[in-house]
Design a protein around this motif. Structure first.
Motif, short mmCIF file in Angstrom:
data_model
loop_
_atom_site.label_atom_id
_atom_site.label_comp_id
_atom_site.label_asym_id
_atom_site.label_seq_id
_atom_site.Cartn_x
_atom_site.Cartn_y
_atom_site.Cartn_z
N GLU A 274 0.81 -1.21 0.00
CA GLU A 274 0.00 0.00 0.00
C GLU A 274 0.85 1.26 0.00
O GLU A 274 0.33 2.36 0.07
CB GLU A 274 -0.87 0.02 1.26
CG GLU A 274 -2.23 -0.58 1.05
CD GLU A 274 -2.99 -0.57 2.35
OE1 GLU A 274 -3.24 0.54 2.86
OE2 GLU A 274 -3.30 -1.65 2.86
N ARG A 275 2.15 1.11 -0.07
CA ARG A 275 3.01 2.25 0.21
C ARG A 275 3.37 3.03 -1.04
O ARG A 275 4.53 3.27 -1.31
CB ARG A 275 4.28 1.77 0.93
CG ARG A 275 4.00 0.97 2.18
CD ARG A 275 3.97 1.86 3.39
NE ARG A 275 2.79 2.68 3.52
CZ ARG A 275 1.72 2.37 4.21
NH1 ARG A 275 1.63 1.25 4.85
NH2 ARG A 275 0.69 3.20 4.27
N TRP A 276 2.40 3.44 -1.83
CA TRP A 276 2.70 4.17 -3.05
C TRP A 276 3.39 5.50 -2.76
O TRP A 276 4.36 5.87 -3.40
CB TRP A 276 1.44 4.37 -3.87
CG TRP A 276 1.60 5.39 -4.95
CD1 TRP A 276 0.89 6.53 -5.11
CD2 TRP A 276 2.55 5.38 -6.03
NE1 TRP A 276 1.33 7.22 -6.20
CE2 TRP A 276 2.35 6.54 -6.78
CE3 TRP A 276 3.55 4.49 -6.41
CZ2 TRP A 276 3.11 6.84 -7.90
CZ3 TRP A 276 4.31 4.82 -7.52
CH2 TRP A 276 4.09 5.96 -8.25
N ASN A 277 2.88 6.23 -1.77
CA ASN A 277 3.46 7.55 -1.49
C ASN A 277 4.92 7.46 -1.09
O ASN A 277 5.72 8.29 -1.48
CB ASN A 277 2.67 8.24 -0.38
CG ASN A 277 1.57 9.10 -0.95
OD1 ASN A 277 1.68 9.58 -2.07
ND2 ASN A 277 0.51 9.26 -0.21
N MET A 278 5.23 6.44 -0.28
CA MET A 278 6.61 6.31 0.15
C MET A 278 7.50 5.99 -1.05
O MET A 278 8.55 6.58 -1.25
CB MET A 278 6.73 5.23 1.21
CG MET A 278 8.12 5.16 1.78
SD MET A 278 8.22 4.12 3.23
CE MET A 278 7.65 5.18 4.52
N LEU A 280 6.89 6.69 -4.15
CA LEU A 280 6.96 7.89 -4.98
C LEU A 280 8.04 8.83 -4.44
O LEU A 280 8.84 9.40 -5.18
CB LEU A 280 5.61 8.61 -5.01
CG LEU A 280 5.52 9.85 -5.89
CD1 LEU A 280 5.63 9.48 -7.36
CD2 LEU A 280 4.21 10.59 -5.65
N GLY B 99 9.98 14.86 -2.09
CA GLY B 99 10.06 13.40 -1.95
C GLY B 99 10.13 12.99 -0.49
O GLY B 99 9.44 12.07 -0.05
N PHE B 102 6.80 13.17 1.20
CA PHE B 102 5.94 12.01 0.94
C PHE B 102 6.35 10.83 1.81
O PHE B 102 5.52 10.10 2.34
CB PHE B 102 6.04 11.59 -0.54
CG PHE B 102 5.26 12.47 -1.47
CD1 PHE B 102 3.99 12.89 -1.14
CD2 PHE B 102 5.80 12.88 -2.68
CE1 PHE B 102 3.26 13.70 -2.00
CE2 PHE B 102 5.08 13.68 -3.54
CZ PHE B 102 3.81 14.10 -3.20
N ILE B 103 7.67 10.65 1.95
CA ILE B 103 8.16 9.51 2.74
C ILE B 103 7.76 9.69 4.20
O ILE B 103 7.28 8.75 4.84
CB ILE B 103 9.69 9.38 2.59
CG1 ILE B 103 10.01 9.02 1.13
CG2 ILE B 103 10.23 8.32 3.53
CD1 ILE B 103 11.48 9.06 0.82
N ASP B 106 4.05 8.93 4.71
CA ASP B 106 3.72 7.50 4.70
C ASP B 106 4.28 6.81 5.93
O ASP B 106 3.64 5.91 6.49
CB ASP B 106 4.28 6.87 3.42
CG ASP B 106 3.23 6.06 2.71
OD1 ASP B 106 2.04 6.28 2.99
OD2 ASP B 106 3.58 5.21 1.89
N PHE B 107 5.47 7.24 6.34
CA PHE B 107 6.09 6.68 7.54
C PHE B 107 5.18 6.89 8.75
O PHE B 107 4.93 5.97 9.54
CB PHE B 107 7.45 7.34 7.76
CG PHE B 107 8.12 6.97 9.04
CD1 PHE B 107 8.77 5.75 9.17
CD2 PHE B 107 8.10 7.84 10.12
CE1 PHE B 107 9.38 5.41 10.35
CE2 PHE B 107 8.72 7.49 11.31
CZ PHE B 107 9.36 6.27 11.43
N ILE B 110 2.28 4.58 8.69
CA ILE B 110 2.62 3.21 9.09
C ILE B 110 2.75 3.12 10.61
O ILE B 110 2.21 2.22 11.24
CB ILE B 110 3.97 2.77 8.46
CG1 ILE B 110 3.86 2.74 6.94
CG2 ILE B 110 4.38 1.39 8.96
CD1 ILE B 110 5.19 2.49 6.25
#
Lengths: 315, 286
Positions: A274-278, A280, B99, B102-103, B106-107, B110
């Motif tokens: 599910e980690r598309w954003n990461m 990207l 970038g 975005f990481i 998402d981190f 999670i």
């Protein structure tokens, strides 16, 4: 490229629905939409030297407008499409007036701020946009009585529009105006001294780019029959920008290849994790650090070097 | 009456938080000539890290300090190892910060999940302050106070210390600053850490008002952008004034015209860009 190569590509593209299953046909249609979107952004980023981080505005607003006119006002597709295109292009004209007060990173910030405002509005203005639910129930038009509900029919429709769009954009870039535009990118001061109105050249490009962004937005909403604020998000603009840069900004083929790669990554990876954003994010960093020119110029450079070596060996 | 007082205090408190966010953003932009698009993500990271710290150390101010330091360390690493590798390539640097944003987003998703996590207001600040029969939310007053104190400290740092003088020199003319022996690249790291620390601490301090949730990052980032466009790049006074203008417009917009709160944010920006493109207090053209 030689005409023969174009012929081969056109034949392959036209043949896809005959060989491939619906999944791949639909997937290729989505790549076409992304390709128009990235190519329109490339006019600004690659040829105008104007890094925009708000291109999703045009895709999103055209999609929202046509869906809203169709669903809430009950207008027919042949009316919603031109209204949405015209209104979005007009908006591009206004945004251009604001964003082009600056160049470089100031331009980037202004386009980003403008598009974020639209994104926030799409979320909040629930009475019009249905907020986080998005607008559902859009249908595909039936040009000349041909229904586009079938994947192959939509595919050919999208292919025709894509070819037309890319051809017209290539014409634009190849024209005298395109040469002027590249001049303003490389030597704005000298172009100004030569009597060109640098601002006007940029503004016209901004509007033209917004128009094709709107076209991709129409195709987008026809394909998905649904529009959500996510299409206006920074992620959406960033995907297009990374497609342009990955493929090679300022080349005609670059954004097509780049956006196809982004779509393939997005589709395949999101079917596993599910980690598309990461992902990207990592793709962004990787490309900026290791491949700043993009694929197409990289391959071209490799080919000329290889060609020279091969020739040297023969003589 | 109560409505207007509460909304005014909300505006001031939001303005204060926005100042913590945008002061660093503006200084980084002014000195390094890059828009740090991770700034919203650093704010959110601060909020989440604060949530975790609060589970161990139940003191908001200590959590803000520790969280700010952690986020500063992260910002320092980012500047030193990634942005430094792209020196001279401003567009590349901005894209890399995007970038990284975005990481981080998402981190956080999670690690902390998708549900908003409320941050409790400290026990002793929960009771409203009642003056002349009108209740003032105490925590918001404290936030306003923190923002004002931070603004004064930053102002003194910039105007009265050697470090501040070097930063100002770098903002005004980087090449001359380098030529006279100011270690500009070390200033980059310092300013980046400082900005990150303010954003991170701001995230936690804002926790009891905003709570920590996915999407906080890209909700704060455009506000910081608009503030810097309004106030002018590299100007602390501009960031301060801009923060409170946006704090007011956003709060009253959300209360009175909730649908169009974002559109209203447009207006001061358009006005400033039309008549004063370098911002209200900016010395640099963007």
């Amino acid at each position: 490229m030689r005409p023969a190569a174009w012929g081969v590509i056109a034949t392959v593209l036209a043949g896809i629905p005959l060989i491939a299953g619906d999944y791949y046909v639909n997937f290729t249609s989505q790549i076409f939409i992304a390709a128009i979107f990235a190519a329109s952004l490339n006019l600004l980023v690659g040829y105008g030297g104007l890094p925009s981080l708000g291109h999703a505005s045009y895709l999103g607003v055209a999609a929202y407008l046509s869906a809203w006119l169709y669903l809430k006002l009950g207008l027919a597709h042949w009316m919603t499409a031109p209204i949405a295109l015209a209104a979005t292009t007009l908006m591009a004209g206004l945004f251009g007036l604001i964003a082009l007060r600056a160049t470089g990173l100031g331009f980037l910030m202004l386009t980003l701020a403008l598009s974020q405002v639209l994104w926030g509005t799409a979320y909040r203005w629930v009475s019009v946009t249905e907020g986080d639910n998005g607008l559902r129930g859009m249908t595909r038009p039936a040009p000349f009585g041909v229904s586009l509900e079938n994947p192959a029919a939509f595919y050919y429709f999208a292919l025709a529009i894509t070819l037309l769009a890319l051809w017209l954009m290539a014409k634009f870039v190849g024209s005298a105006f395109g040469a002027t535009l590249r001049g303003t990118r490389d030597e704005a001061r000298r172009m100004s001294a030569l009597g060109h109105d640098v601002w006007l050249v940029r503004w016209i490009t901004f509007v033209y780019s917004g128009f094709w962004g709107a076209v991709s937005g129409l195709l987008f909403v026809y394909y998905h029959k649904y529009i959500h604020p996510a299409s206006l998000s920074l992620t959406s603009s960033a995907e297009a920008l990374i497609g342009v840069i990955a493929g090679g900004s300022g080349t005609l083929a670059g954004p097509l290849i780049g956006s196809a790669i982004v779509m393939i990554l997005k589709n395949y990876v999101s079917s596993y994790i599910e980690r598309w954003n990461m992902l990207l994010g990592f793709v962004f960093i990787g490309i900026v650090i290791f491949m700043p020119d993009g694929l197409v110029p990289g391959i071209r450079r490799f080919r000329t070097r290889w060609w020279a070596r091969w020739k040297a060996r023969r003589s | 009456m109560q409505f207007w007082i509460i909304q005014t205090l909300n505006s001031l408190a939001l303005g204060g938080l926005l100042f913590l966010l945008s002061a660093g953003f503006s200084l980084i932009f002014g000195l390094m000539r890059i828009a740090n698009l991770t700034h919203g993500a650093l704010f959110m990271l601060g909020a989440y890290v604060g949530v975790t710290i609060l589970r161990v150390v139940p003191d908001l101010w200590l959590a803000a300090l520790l969280g700010g330091l952690l986020v500063a360390a992260f910002g320092g690493l980012l500047e030193r190892f990634i942005l430094r590798a792209l020196a001279g390539n401003a567009l590349g640097q901005v894209l890399v910060t995007l970038g990284v944003a975005f990481i981080i987003a998402d981190f956080c998703l999670i690690v902390w999940g998708g549900d908003p996590i409320p941050v409790p207001t400290p026990e002793y600040l929960r009771r409203p302050l009642i003056v002349a029969g009108v209740a003032f939310p105490t925590y918001r007053l404290v936030v306003i106070g923190i923002a004002i104190v931070t603004a004064i400290v930053l102002h003194l740092l910039m105007e009265r210390t050697r470090l501040g003088a070097m930063i100002r020199a770098g903002v005004d003319d980087m090449q001359m600053a380098r030529a006279v022996g100011i270690p500009v690249s070390r200033l980059f790291t310092i300013v980046f850490c400082l900005g990150s620390a303010l954003a991170g601490a701001g995230g936690i301090i804002g926790g009891p008002i905003l709570s920590a949730y996915p999407g906080l990052d890209f909700e704060m980032l455009p506000l910081a952008l608009i503030i810097v466009i309004l106030g002018g790049v590299g100007s602390l006074v501009g960031a301060f004034v801009g923060s409170f203008i946006i704090g007011f417009i956003y709060t009253f917009g959300s209360a009175l015209l909730p649908d169009l709160a974002y559109v209203i944010l447009f207006l001061p920006m358009i006005f400033v860009i039309a008549f004063r493109p370098r911002g209200l207090f900016g010395r640099l053209g963007t």
